[in-house]
Design an enzyme around this catalytic site. Sequence first.
Site, mmCIF file in Angstrom:
data_model
loop_
_atom_site.group_PDB
_atom_site.id
_atom_site.type_symbol
_atom_site.label_atom_id
_atom_site.label_comp_id
_atom_site.label_asym_id
_atom_site.label_seq_id
_atom_site.Cartn_x
_atom_site.Cartn_y
_atom_site.Cartn_z
ATOM 1 N N THR A 38 -6.069 -11.263 -9.304
ATOM 2 C CA THR A 38 -5.848 -9.798 -8.481
ATOM 3 C C THR A 38 -5.508 -9.213 -9.493
ATOM 4 O OG1 THR A 38 -2.803 -10.134 -8.834
ATOM 5 C CG2 THR A 38 -4.483 -10.904 -6.500
ATOM 6 N N GLY A 39 -6.410 -7.922 -9.632
ATOM 7 C CA GLY A 39 -6.757 -6.965 -10.793
ATOM 8 C C GLY A 39 -7.172 -7.461 -11.817
ATOM 9 N N GLY A 86 -6.432 -9.592 -16.653
ATOM 10 C CA GLY A 86 -6.888 -9.881 -15.594
ATOM 11 C C GLY A 86 -8.074 -10.738 -15.978
ATOM 12 N N TYR A 96 9.099 0.025 -12.936
ATOM 13 C CA TYR A 96 8.480 -1.227 -12.645
ATOM 14 C C TYR A 96 8.923 -1.866 -13.062
ATOM 15 C CZ TYR A 96 5.323 -3.654 -16.215
ATOM 16 O OH TYR A 96 3.959 -4.266 -16.420
HETATM 17 N N1 LIG Z 1 -1.045 -4.177 -20.693
HETATM 18 C C1 LIG Z 1 -0.329 -4.232 -20.691
HETATM 19 O O1 LIG Z 1 0.608 -3.902 -22.148
HETATM 20 C C2 LIG Z 1 0.939 -5.579 -20.128
HETATM 21 C C3 LIG Z 1 2.321 -4.680 -20.859
HETATM 22 C C4 LIG Z 1 3.477 -6.407 -20.256
HETATM 23 C C5 LIG Z 1 2.863 -7.091 -18.683
HETATM 24 N N2 LIG Z 1 2.069 -5.837 -17.725
HETATM 25 C C6 LIG Z 1 1.578 -6.724 -16.835
HETATM 26 O O2 LIG Z 1 -0.001 -7.752 -16.975
HETATM 27 C C7 LIG Z 1 -0.807 -7.723 -15.959
HETATM 28 C C8 LIG Z 1 -2.239 -6.760 -16.821
HETATM 29 O O3 LIG Z 1 -2.169 -5.683 -16.682
HETATM 30 P P1 LIG Z 1 -3.101 -5.026 -17.524
HETATM 31 O O4 LIG Z 1 -2.956 -4.287 -18.283
HETATM 32 O O5 LIG Z 1 -4.459 -5.449 -17.913
HETATM 33 O O6 LIG Z 1 -3.291 -4.057 -16.203
HETATM 34 P P2 LIG Z 1 -4.428 -3.055 -15.950
HETATM 35 O O7 LIG Z 1 -5.079 -3.222 -17.001
HETATM 36 O O8 LIG Z 1 -3.338 -1.930 -16.095
HETATM 37 O O9 LIG Z 1 -5.524 -3.329 -15.188
HETATM 38 C C9 LIG Z 1 -6.053 -2.732 -14.269
HETATM 39 C C10 LIG Z 1 -6.539 -4.020 -12.939
HETATM 40 O O10 LIG Z 1 -5.596 -3.617 -11.977
HETATM 41 C C11 LIG Z 1 -6.699 -3.235 -11.296
HETATM 42 N N3 LIG Z 1 -6.003 -2.850 -9.634
HETATM 43 C C12 LIG Z 1 -5.495 -1.326 -10.335
HETATM 44 N N4 LIG Z 1 -4.684 -1.097 -8.908
HETATM 45 C C13 LIG Z 1 -4.511 -2.250 -7.864
HETATM 46 C C14 LIG Z 1 -4.552 -2.327 -6.821
HETATM 47 N N5 LIG Z 1 -3.509 -1.508 -6.034
HETATM 48 N N6 LIG Z 1 -5.003 -3.185 -6.048
HETATM 49 C C15 LIG Z 1 -5.857 -3.761 -6.693
HETATM 50 N N7 LIG Z 1 -5.858 -3.998 -8.105
HETATM 51 C C16 LIG Z 1 -5.958 -2.556 -8.831
HETATM 52 C C17 LIG Z 1 -7.727 -2.703 -11.086
HETATM 53 O O11 LIG Z 1 -8.695 -3.085 -10.492
HETATM 54 P P3 LIG Z 1 -9.625 -1.543 -10.365
HETATM 55 O O12 LIG Z 1 -9.697 -0.292 -11.371
HETATM 56 O O13 LIG Z 1 -11.378 -2.379 -10.725
HETATM 57 O O14 LIG Z 1 -9.450 -1.450 -8.971
HETATM 58 C C18 LIG Z 1 -7.489 -3.083 -12.783
HETATM 59 O O15 LIG Z 1 -8.520 -4.452 -12.463
HETATM 60 C C19 LIG Z 1 0.135 -7.025 -14.958
HETATM 61 O O16 LIG Z 1 0.909 -7.043 -13.976
HETATM 62 C C20 LIG Z 1 1.151 -5.660 -15.897
HETATM 63 O O17 LIG Z 1 2.296 -5.461 -15.759
HETATM 64 C C21 LIG Z 1 0.783 -5.949 -19.260
#
Ligand SMILES: NC(=O)c1ccc[n+]([C@@H]2O[C@H](COP(=O)([O-])OP(=O)(O)OC[C@H]3O[C@@H](n4cnc5c(N)ncnc54)[C@H](OP(=O)(O)O)[C@@H]3O)[C@@H](O)[C@H]2O)c1
Length: 264
Positions: A13-14, A20, A154
């Site tokens: 997902t995402g 992801g 969050y």
């Molecule tokens: N990055 C960090 O520092 C960090 C730290 C700790 C935990 N995490 C966790 O790790 C996971 C991934 O984080 P990330 O930072 O890689 O995320 P991100 O870059 O913000 O994720 C973007 C992705 O999420 C999709 N998305 C957003 N809202 C959506 C929705 N309502 N339905 C379906 N897809 C959706 C976007 O798709 P589109 O834009 O194409 O729609 C895109 O593929 C998350 O659970 C986050 O909480 C991240």
Amino acid sequence: MDLQLTGKTAFITGSTSGIGFAAARALAMEGVRVILNGRDAAGVSSAIERMKKIVHHGRIEGMVADFSKPDQIKLLLDQLPEVHILINNVGIYTSDTFFDTTDEDWQHQMEVNLMSGVRLSRRILPQMLNANWGRILFLSSECATLVPADLIAYSTTKAALQALSRGLAQLTVGSGVTVNIIVPGSTLTEGAVTFLEKVAAAENKTPQSVSKEFFTNVRTSSLLQRFATVEEVASTIVYFASPLAAATNGAVIKVDGGSSGGIL
Ligand SMILES: NC(=O)c1ccc[n+]([C@@H]2O[C@H](COP(=O)([O-])OP(=O)(O)OC[C@H]3O[C@@H](n4cnc5c(N)ncnc54)[C@H](OP(=O)(O)O)[C@@H]3O)[C@@H](O)[C@H]2O)c1
């Protein structure tokens, strides 16, 4: 090391960008048929094209669904093929004080971060148990234990995911299915890069110095003292998605650079 993943199907997902996308790419490189997901068709198609330029073999597909939209989730659940690996990665946040965070903000984050995993697991876990093999991974965050003041909603969704993951693992007793949760710390996604560049421009600094200051002044508990790369998080995800990780079940797996502390 042969991760024995060839021939499996994974839904992430995402996964059009960020952790992801990196996890999907790493799985695809191991011979996994990957199904990417994002909110709109253009974004999903573009992610498939980008991945096909990097991974030249295997099946790379996509399914559009916005996890805040019940009609789109229903359609997705109806159309999803059998998957062996479910990565509940999607996660969103609003940064605000507790008193300014509205019910809508809470509900939006609960729907996308928590209920997406509930609904997908309810659909997929029975199939995995029938097949006597499967991997479900959730993505939590260091915020589940750090609970920054501007991210209470969050952080609450992430803490809830940890209970959900453990609860589902307890339904897998004696089977070849495992359910675990990965806990990333601050990770250098495209979003994080853009954020660092914006702050740097506003404060007349370099993104590197803004990043350094973040660990000196904000994320002081980090032992790594830098952002993890998306590849560092993805490689952890891929290992725990593989048959080699059969003995890890119901676990909280940290890839947070030591930021959340503690001995467990
Ligand atoms: N990055 C960090 O520092 C960090 C730290 C700790 C935990 N995490 C966790 O790790 C996971 C991934 O984080 P990330 O930072 O890689 O995320 P991100 O870059 O913000 O994720 C973007 C992705 O999420 C999709 N998305 C957003 N809202 C959506 C929705 N309502 N339905 C379906 N897809 C959706 C976007 O798709 P589109 O834009 O194409 O729609 C895109 O593929 C998350 O659970 C986050 O909480 C991240």
